[in-house]
Design an enzyme around this catalytic site. Structure first.
Site, mmCIF file in Angstrom:
data_model
loop_
_atom_site.group_PDB
_atom_site.id
_atom_site.type_symbol
_atom_site.label_atom_id
_atom_site.label_comp_id
_atom_site.label_asym_id
_atom_site.label_seq_id
_atom_site.Cartn_x
_atom_site.Cartn_y
_atom_site.Cartn_z
ATOM 1 C CD1 TRP A 270 -2.211 2.027 0.334
ATOM 2 C CD2 TRP A 270 -2.598 1.565 2.491
ATOM 3 N NE1 TRP A 270 -3.119 2.954 0.821
ATOM 4 C CE2 TRP A 270 -3.369 2.688 2.130
ATOM 5 C CE3 TRP A 270 -2.685 1.086 3.806
ATOM 6 C CZ2 TRP A 270 -4.210 3.355 3.034
ATOM 7 C CZ3 TRP A 270 -3.523 1.737 4.706
ATOM 8 C CH2 TRP A 270 -4.271 2.861 4.318
ATOM 9 C CE1 TYR B 31 -4.519 -0.428 -0.722
ATOM 10 C CE2 TYR B 31 -2.794 -2.060 -1.015
ATOM 11 C CZ TYR B 31 -3.926 -1.599 -0.352
ATOM 12 O OH TYR B 31 -4.438 -2.342 0.684
ATOM 13 C CG HIS C 101 -9.905 -3.309 -0.991
ATOM 14 N ND1 HIS C 101 -9.069 -2.543 -1.773
ATOM 15 C CD2 HIS C 101 -9.475 -3.142 0.280
ATOM 16 C CE1 HIS C 101 -8.187 -1.938 -0.999
ATOM 17 N NE2 HIS C 101 -8.411 -2.278 0.246
ATOM 18 C CB SER D 4 -9.404 -7.471 2.441
ATOM 19 O OG SER D 4 -8.794 -6.703 3.448
HETATM 20 N N1 LIG Z 1 -8.465 -2.753 3.615
HETATM 21 C C1 LIG Z 1 -7.400 -3.474 3.338
HETATM 22 O O1 LIG Z 1 -7.511 -4.500 2.729
HETATM 23 C C2 LIG Z 1 -6.069 -3.010 3.828
HETATM 24 C C3 LIG Z 1 -5.974 -1.914 4.706
HETATM 25 C C4 LIG Z 1 -4.731 -1.596 5.242
HETATM 26 C C5 LIG Z 1 -3.603 -2.340 4.879
HETATM 27 N N2 LIG Z 1 -3.715 -3.371 3.996
HETATM 28 C C6 LIG Z 1 -2.549 -4.172 3.586
HETATM 29 O O2 LIG Z 1 -1.747 -4.460 4.737
HETATM 30 C C7 LIG Z 1 -0.414 -3.976 4.508
HETATM 31 C C8 LIG Z 1 0.235 -3.601 5.817
HETATM 32 O O3 LIG Z 1 -0.486 -2.626 6.528
HETATM 33 P P1 LIG Z 1 -0.075 -1.091 6.524
HETATM 34 O O4 LIG Z 1 0.934 -0.853 5.435
HETATM 35 O O5 LIG Z 1 -1.332 -0.304 6.522
HETATM 36 O O6 LIG Z 1 0.581 -0.869 7.950
HETATM 37 P P2 LIG Z 1 1.824 -1.480 8.734
HETATM 38 O O7 LIG Z 1 2.400 -2.614 7.976
HETATM 39 O O8 LIG Z 1 1.347 -1.709 10.118
HETATM 40 O O9 LIG Z 1 2.831 -0.243 8.760
HETATM 41 C C9 LIG Z 1 3.627 0.023 7.642
HETATM 42 C C10 LIG Z 1 4.413 1.324 7.797
HETATM 43 O O10 LIG Z 1 5.212 1.339 8.977
HETATM 44 C C11 LIG Z 1 6.487 1.917 8.678
HETATM 45 N N3 LIG Z 1 7.478 0.843 8.873
HETATM 46 C C12 LIG Z 1 7.410 -0.435 8.389
HETATM 47 N N4 LIG Z 1 8.454 -1.167 8.809
HETATM 48 C C13 LIG Z 1 9.181 -0.371 9.574
HETATM 49 C C14 LIG Z 1 10.380 -0.573 10.306
HETATM 50 N N5 LIG Z 1 10.994 -1.754 10.341
HETATM 51 N N6 LIG Z 1 10.902 0.477 10.997
HETATM 52 C C15 LIG Z 1 10.281 1.649 11.000
HETATM 53 N N7 LIG Z 1 9.149 1.926 10.327
HETATM 54 C C16 LIG Z 1 8.595 0.904 9.620
HETATM 55 C C17 LIG Z 1 6.433 2.409 7.252
HETATM 56 O O11 LIG Z 1 5.918 3.755 7.183
HETATM 57 P P3 LIG Z 1 6.738 5.088 7.591
HETATM 58 O O12 LIG Z 1 8.168 4.848 7.268
HETATM 59 O O13 LIG Z 1 6.110 6.183 6.845
HETATM 60 O O14 LIG Z 1 6.476 5.244 9.088
HETATM 61 C C18 LIG Z 1 5.392 1.490 6.661
HETATM 62 O O15 LIG Z 1 4.770 2.005 5.533
HETATM 63 C C19 LIG Z 1 -0.632 -2.820 3.521
HETATM 64 O O16 LIG Z 1 0.565 -2.442 2.868
HETATM 65 C C20 LIG Z 1 -1.664 -3.425 2.597
HETATM 66 O O17 LIG Z 1 -1.042 -4.319 1.713
HETATM 67 C C21 LIG Z 1 -4.929 -3.725 3.476
#
Ligand SMILES: NC(=O)c1ccc[n+]([C@@H]2O[C@H](COP(=O)([O-])OP(=O)(O)OC[C@H]3O[C@@H](n4cnc5c(N)ncnc54)[C@H](OP(=O)(O)O)[C@@H]3O)[C@@H](O)[C@H]2O)c1
Length: 327
Positions: free
Chosen positions: A21, A56, A121, A152
């Site tokens: 995303w 996305y 979605h 999802s």
């Molecule tokens: N409705 C749906 O179906 C839906 C909704 C939400 C998510 N998703 C899916 O779930 C995936 C994961 O969730 P998410 O991306 O929302 O949130 P997440 O994985 O909880 O957080 C990701 C963010 O945290 C930061 N980060 C990641 N690893 C890190 C590390 N090791 N150290 C420091 N900062 C780090 C980065 O942003 P920064 O560097 O900007 O802080 C990154 O973009 C999405 O990419 C998507 O594929 C689906």
């Protein structure tokens, strides 16, 4: 990197996979160069499963993933999603005509003849009363446009309804130290039916990395700025729906539990992997270092029972009253 069965699909996917995303949009600017370097780092670290969606960055994320697949020899399974192109979520919107158009767009963006896994979605809850939508998805499988489909979901109750449909292969749901209800209510049923589980938002949008502060600033086009109170989409997708200040306090409690040498991100992801019903966590990332950090969680030692109990205690005291019954 360790691998787990993805439901009944026959695929074994990296238990730490990648969520695409942030490299698409809604998380502030990420250059194409950084996005591709991040994707390549994931594959270098053993990631073989990527979650994306048609919306996305309006196809940008899917197109970047297609570029990655073209450049790499490794097999990379890609899950995408459909349904959020609707201007307003309605059951009628999930028509054969719309689904066909969304699937065709994703096929083009991903430069492929068949989508590995198509997920609805976060459709409205009532969609799970409509077997005809799932019958249409079966038709798309028969036609060879999609290999498998899943959903999802936002709520545990939707997940339970979804897996009543026999060809739903996967459920993607928010599951992390701040969102524990799926383990209580859903995981046993999914395991029994051999449905794969994708744990999304595993780092609570970055909160559980331990790097955020009360005064951390986010770009205007980052949902952690514009959706903090659910202004644009379900508030549960931003910081898992946890109040930011309270989340920071709970993170400090969790920080005290870290094993020597582990980062907060690795701890948060390892906590998810303690649940064998989970096929993979799909942390997002914008830079290669983040992916490298996250992928190391796969090889961390299991967390001892007393540490699991302490995370449960922190959740029960600080987070549970606010989120447990909502999703
Ligand atoms: N409705 C749906 O179906 C839906 C909704 C939400 C998510 N998703 C899916 O779930 C995936 C994961 O969730 P998410 O991306 O929302 O949130 P997440 O994985 O909880 O957080 C990701 C963010 O945290 C930061 N980060 C990641 N690893 C890190 C590390 N090791 N150290 C420091 N900062 C780090 C980065 O942003 P920064 O560097 O900007 O802080 C990154 O973009 C999405 O990419 C998507 O594929 C689906």
């Amino acid at each position: 990197m360790n691998y787990r069965h993805l439901g009944r699909t026959g695929w074994k996917v990296s238990d730490i996979s990648f969520g695409a995303w942030a490299i698409g949009g809604a998380w502030g600017h990420v250059s194409e160069e950084d996005a591709l370097a991040t994707l390549h780092k994931a594959v270098d670290a053993g990631v073989n499963f990527i979650d994306t969606a048609d919306v996305y960055g309006d196809g940008r994320s899917e197109r970047l993933v297609a570029q990655l697949r073209k450049a790499r020899k490794e097999e990379i399974v890609v899950a995408t999603k459909a349904g959020r192109r609707l201007p307003r979520q309605t059951i009628e919107g999930y028509s054969r005509e719309n689904l066909t158009a969304w699937i065709d767009d994703s096929l083009r963006n991903l430069s492929t003849d068949a989508l590995d896994l198509l997920q609805l979605h976060c459709p409205p809850t009532e969609l799970y009363d409509r077997p005809e939508v799932f019958a249409m998805l079966d038709d798309f499988v028969r036609a060879g446009k999609i290999r498998y489909y899943g959903v999802s979901v936002q709520k545990v109750e939707e997940a339970l309804k979804a897996i009543e449909f026999p060809n739903v292969q996967t459920v993607q749901i928010i599951f992390n130290c701040f969102r524990q209800r799926p383990a209580d209510v859903f995981f046993a049923a999914a395991k029994q039916k051999k449905v794969g589980i994708l744990a999304r938002v595993p780092l609570a949008s970055g909160l559980l990395t331990g790097k955020l502060r009360a005064d951390s600033a986010f770009a205007a086009d980052d949902h952690r700025n514009f959706n903090r109170h659910g202004e644009a989409f379900d508030v549960g997708e931003t910081f898992s729906g946890v109040d930011y200040k309270l989340g920071l306090e709970a993170v400090e409690d969790i920080r005290r539990l870290l094993p020597a040498g582990a980062t907060m991100s690795q701890f948060a992801l390892r906590w998810i992997l303690m649940f064998d019903a989970v096929s993979c966590a799909i942390p997002g990332g914008k830079r290669p270092e983040q992916v490298a950090d996250n992928c190391n969680a796969s090889d961390q030692l299991p967390l001892p029972p007393e540490i699991m109990a302490q995370v449960e205690r922190i959740y029960s005291q600080k987070i549970r009253p606010l989120v447990h019954q909502r999703w």
